[in-house]
Design a protein around this motif. Structure first.
Motif, mmCIF file in Angstrom:
data_model
loop_
_atom_site.group_PDB
_atom_site.id
_atom_site.type_symbol
_atom_site.label_atom_id
_atom_site.label_comp_id
_atom_site.label_asym_id
_atom_site.label_seq_id
_atom_site.Cartn_x
_atom_site.Cartn_y
_atom_site.Cartn_z
ATOM 1 N N ASP A 110 0.826 -1.214 0.000
ATOM 2 C CA ASP A 110 0.000 0.000 0.000
ATOM 3 C C ASP A 110 0.858 1.261 0.000
ATOM 4 O O ASP A 110 0.512 2.252 -0.645
ATOM 5 C CB ASP A 110 -0.953 0.011 1.199
ATOM 6 C CG ASP A 110 -0.249 -0.236 2.520
ATOM 7 O OD1 ASP A 110 0.222 -1.369 2.721
ATOM 8 O OD2 ASP A 110 -0.156 0.696 3.333
ATOM 9 N N GLY A 111 1.996 1.219 0.683
ATOM 10 C CA GLY A 111 2.880 2.388 0.657
ATOM 11 C C GLY A 111 3.374 2.643 -0.753
ATOM 12 O O GLY A 111 3.367 3.776 -1.243
ATOM 13 N N ASN A 138 -1.699 -4.005 3.254
ATOM 14 C CA ASN A 138 -1.768 -4.373 4.676
ATOM 15 C C ASN A 138 -1.911 -3.130 5.549
ATOM 16 O O ASN A 138 -1.693 -3.161 6.752
ATOM 17 C CB ASN A 138 -0.566 -5.229 5.091
ATOM 18 C CG ASN A 138 0.747 -4.576 4.733
ATOM 19 O OD1 ASN A 138 0.806 -3.371 4.516
ATOM 20 N ND2 ASN A 138 1.809 -5.364 4.681
ATOM 21 N N GLU A 139 -2.236 -2.029 4.906
ATOM 22 C CA GLU A 139 -2.674 -0.799 5.560
ATOM 23 C C GLU A 139 -1.617 -0.088 6.394
ATOM 24 O O GLU A 139 -1.937 0.642 7.323
ATOM 25 C CB GLU A 139 -3.948 -1.067 6.386
ATOM 26 C CG GLU A 139 -5.053 -1.668 5.517
ATOM 27 C CD GLU A 139 -6.433 -1.611 6.139
ATOM 28 O OE1 GLU A 139 -6.558 -1.989 7.311
ATOM 29 O OE2 GLU A 139 -7.376 -1.175 5.452
ATOM 30 N N ALA A 140 -0.350 -0.290 6.051
ATOM 31 C CA ALA A 140 0.734 0.506 6.640
ATOM 32 C C ALA A 140 2.055 0.104 5.987
ATOM 33 O O ALA A 140 2.125 -0.872 5.253
ATOM 34 C CB ALA A 140 0.818 0.308 8.155
ATOM 35 N N TYR A 141 3.083 0.896 6.263
ATOM 36 C CA TYR A 141 4.442 0.537 5.858
ATOM 37 C C TYR A 141 4.937 -0.498 6.844
ATOM 38 O O TYR A 141 5.499 -0.160 7.883
ATOM 39 C CB TYR A 141 5.353 1.763 5.923
ATOM 40 C CG TYR A 141 5.027 2.867 4.947
ATOM 41 C CD1 TYR A 141 5.526 2.835 3.646
ATOM 42 C CD2 TYR A 141 4.251 3.955 5.327
ATOM 43 C CE1 TYR A 141 5.250 3.848 2.751
ATOM 44 C CE2 TYR A 141 3.971 4.972 4.431
ATOM 45 C CZ TYR A 141 4.469 4.912 3.150
ATOM 46 O OH TYR A 141 4.188 5.929 2.272
ATOM 47 N N MET A 142 4.705 -1.764 6.526
ATOM 48 C CA MET A 142 5.026 -2.805 7.498
ATOM 49 C C MET A 142 6.510 -3.144 7.510
ATOM 50 O O MET A 142 7.086 -3.384 8.561
ATOM 51 C CB MET A 142 4.204 -4.057 7.206
ATOM 52 C CG MET A 142 2.707 -3.854 7.400
ATOM 53 S SD MET A 142 2.311 -3.127 9.016
ATOM 54 C CE MET A 142 0.534 -3.035 8.927
HETATM 55 MG MG LIG Z 1 1.957 -2.091 3.567
#
Ligand SMILES: [Mg+2]
Ligand SMILES: Cc1ncc(C[n+]2csc(CCOP(=O)(O)OP(=O)(O)O)c2C)c(N)n1
Lengths: 306, 391
Positions: A110-111, A138-142
């Protein structure tokens, strides 16, 4: 007809071109998504991947999890690299080099998709290259440690927008990336989730069979970043769909279809409650999220009936 | 036997890309590079060149597209300048790290701010350490010839490294000069189709662009450095073969009246031609001066350079870029190359020709005299910006 589904698992190939032994966290929804994507794609494919968890866990020198041609260059340019490959192969074929009409697939988190690579994706869609772009969201910079992105949902706590005494975490609403893809007038856009594996794989097959740019948005549950146990990944993906937080739909040449419509949406609290990243939310904030989800879902349904 | 045409240098480069039968060109407009990519677009539009043109949305994407194209085995060309090269910066490193033989023409341009579309070598110096082979051209004929050489060098199986051809923005890119064009068959013989040993193709899958821990990163990068250093051998061979086929000789370090010269001036790029005129005049006045023109910037041709300069008493170096707070980048490179030699010239550095400011013949004469005086006065380490207004 109902009973057919019990035979369906046998229809899925056992061949894995994204092979086991990689270093993803246990319960990783993103790795599961990529595995299903690759099962659907087969062997005649070239994969371009953006920097992020999936790249780091699958290609640590001198090992590789990939049995198909795979390239990673940078964080923000997977779409462009894919279009370069597509342009090259088209030119080479035209000029007499015998090459297969391999599918070109770019995959970014996503990022990579919502934020740093958005311009590159827009350019690639606008130029009309024949390739599939997949966002594993996955809704963030994991990979860098759970920092917020513009895909992070309202109210989630991340390391760069943490909940605290005077903050409830992310204060903005998730960017509507599929709508941005649709706005490019590309022939096919869809959402998917590995909790619905057949839907996901069918959409992948459909997308690559279409000439021109296509976009598939996959919700990838991340136990590490969402602060949930590793064994509830599939369950949470289902809850995201059943609550209307992440509806499964397709947009074919601008025409919307809802692929799974529960008779009645579950309350969003069922989805939020199990997740540590939402633990701090007050009933008021949960209400606010519920309102927004209902409203967005209604808007989507309007588009479907149009 | 070829023909003689009047060509703007930019068009000469586009013509070379056409004769090289490139497969893919990615482009984003920036002055003074535009004429090259416009001309290539026109050649494709007119059916004179069969290539795919990627009109991308940024320079970052222009070079990223080239990564994909080259990794898929296509002969790939790109051109840019100044800010464009800066925006590409991280991609520039990836191209060399992945051993992709992309050829890029850079119409050297000053860097913002203040905004300047005119030439100097700031953009070239900012990519010095990126692992590309870097060659400087001085006139339109060289721009044409060296574009062909660049493909041949980059694609050599013993090299497989991207190659940058620097031409001075406006001073060279926009100058119209006579150019001898070879026949297409002659070019085909010099530059046959190439096959990269590792391309992205489902027939033989490869993984490109892995992630390396400290256990392997050093080895990967040293391998790349060795390849760049070793490319010098191939560069020499290619220049020699080019000379034999086309009658024009190139070498990593070019000279002008250096025999017996006690004082040498060193320049890079198109200013060399003006400097030659100045050398003639100073020689006419009895001073034993000569000119060294550095053609190959990376890999730095240490051996050839030392051979050319080690008999001289004084070497005056012109840098067309500032390294803020330090010596001019070419000057410090040259000093490092000479430091451990027992017999070596003294070195005096000047910085000039920034942001399109001309240096005239008289200017170069003045520079030589000032350099000689500085050496006499022992002011060797002083960094002087040439022709700068006090107020
Ligand atoms: Mg991500
Ligand atoms: C230009 C640049 N900026 C920042 C980074 C650092 N970085 C690498 S991966 C990553 C996060 C990726 O997040 P996402 O795209 O969501 O993928 P995920 O890891 O969550 O799967 C970041 C910030 C980088 N590699 N390059």
């Amino acid at each position: 007809m109902e009973t057919l589904s019990i035979y369906a698992p046998r229809l899925v190939t056992k061949r894995q071109s994204f092979t086991p032994g990689h270093r993803a966290c246990s319960g990783c929804g993103e790795a599961l998504a990529v595995k299903l994507v690759m099962k659907a794609l087969g062997k005649d494919v070239i994969v371009v991947m953006a920097t992020g968890c999936m790249e780091v866990i699958s290609t640590q020198l001198p090992y590789t999890a990939w049995e198909v041609p795979w390239i990673h260059t940078l964080f923000e340019n997977a779409a462009t690299v894919a279009t370069g490959i597509e342009s090259a192969r088209k030119a080479l074929i035209r000029k007499g080099t015998p090459l297969s009409k391999a599918k070109i697939v770019a995959i970014g988190g996503d990022g990579a998709t919502f934020d740093i690579g958005l311009g590159a994706i827009s350019g690639a869609f606008e130029r009309g290259h024949d390739f599939l772009y997949i966002c594993t969201d996955n809704e963030a910079y994991m990979n860098t440690g759970i920092q917020r992105s513009s895909a992070t949902p309202f109210g989630a706590s991340t390391t760069t927008q943490p909940a605290g005494k005077v903050s409830f975490g992310q204060g903005t609403w998730k960017k509507n990336m599929p709508a941005i893809a649709v706005a490019h007038d590309i022939p096919y856009v869809a959402t998917a989730c590995p909790s619905y594996p057949f839907d996901l794989m069918n959409k992948i097959k459909k997308a690559v069979a279409i000439e021109g740019p296509t976009y598939i948005h996959i919700l990838a549950v991340c136990p590490t970043g969402w602060r949930i146990p590793a064994d509830v990944t599939i369950r949470l993906g289902r809850l995201a769909v059943e609550t209307g937080v992440f509806p499964l739909y397709e947009v074919e040449n601008g025409k919307y279809t809802l692929n799974y419509e529960p008779p009645q949406l579950r309350p969003v609290i069922d989805y939020l409650k199990p997740q540590g990243r939402f633990r701090h939310l007050t009933p008021e904030l949960i209400d606010k999220i519920q309102q927004r989800v209902s409203q967005e879902y209604a808007r989507l349904k309007e588009k479907v009936t149009q | 036997m070829g023909r003689r045409v009047a060509f703007e240098s930019s068009c000469a480069i586009a013509e070379a890309a056409k004769m090289a039968n490139i497969d893919v060109c990615a482009a984003y407009p920036i002055t003074p590079q535009t004429h090259i990519v416009e001309r290539i677009a026109q050649l494709i539009a007119d059916g004179e060149l069969d290539a795919n043109y990627m009109p991308v949305e940024s320079e970052h994407s222009a070079l990223s597209g080239c990564l994909g194209s080259s990794a898929a085995g296509a002969r790939t060309f790109i051109a840019t300048a100044g800010q464009g090269l800066e925006l590409m910066h991280e991609v520039v490193y990836v191209a060399s790290g992945m051993r992709l033989p992309i050829v890029m023409a850079v119409c050297n341009r000053a860097l913002s701010v203040p905004l300047s579309i005119w030439g100097d070598h700031s953009d070239a110096m900012a990519v010095r350490d990126t692992g590309w082979i870097q060659i400087f051209a001085e006139n339109a004929q060289q721009a044409f010839d060296l574009t062909l050489c660049a493909f041949r060098i980059a694609e050599d199986p013993a090299v497989l490294l991207p190659t940058m051809l620097h031409i001075d923005g406006f001073h060279l890119s926009h100058v119209i000069e006579p150019v001898l064009l070879p026949e297409q068959e002659e070019v085909n013989e010099f530059l046959p189709r190439y096959h990269h040993p590792f391309v992205l193709d489902p027939k033989s899958p490869v993984t490109m662009g892995d992630f390396a821990t400290p256990a392997l990163y050093t080895e990967a990068k040293v391998g790349q450095d060795v390849a760049l250093r070793n490319s010098l051998k191939v560069i020499l061979q290619v220049f020699q073969e080019f000379g034999e086929r086309f009658g024009r000789d190139y070498s990593p370090v070019e000279t002008y009246k250096t025999e017996g010269a006690e004082v040498l001036l060193l320049t890079m790029g198109s200013f060399s031609e003006v400097a030659m005129e100045a050398i003639d005049r100073v020689r006419g006045a009895g001073e034993k001066v000569g000119l060294v023109r550095l053609r190959l910037w990376r890999p730095f041709p240490f051996e050839q350079f030392r051979q050319v300069v080690n008999q001289a008493r004084l070497l005056i170096v012109l840098d067309r870029a500032l390294s803020f707070g330090g010596p001019g980048p070419v000057c410090s490179e040259v000093q490092a190359a000479l430091y451990h030699l027992r017999q070596r010239p003294q070195v005096v550095g000047f910085i000039g020709g920034l942001g399109g400011r001309d240096i005239s013949v008289e200017g170069f004469q003045d520079m030589v005299h000032r350099g000689i005086n500085k050496a006499k006065q022992g002011k060797l380490g002083e960094i002087e910006v040439f022709d700068v207004r006090e107020q």
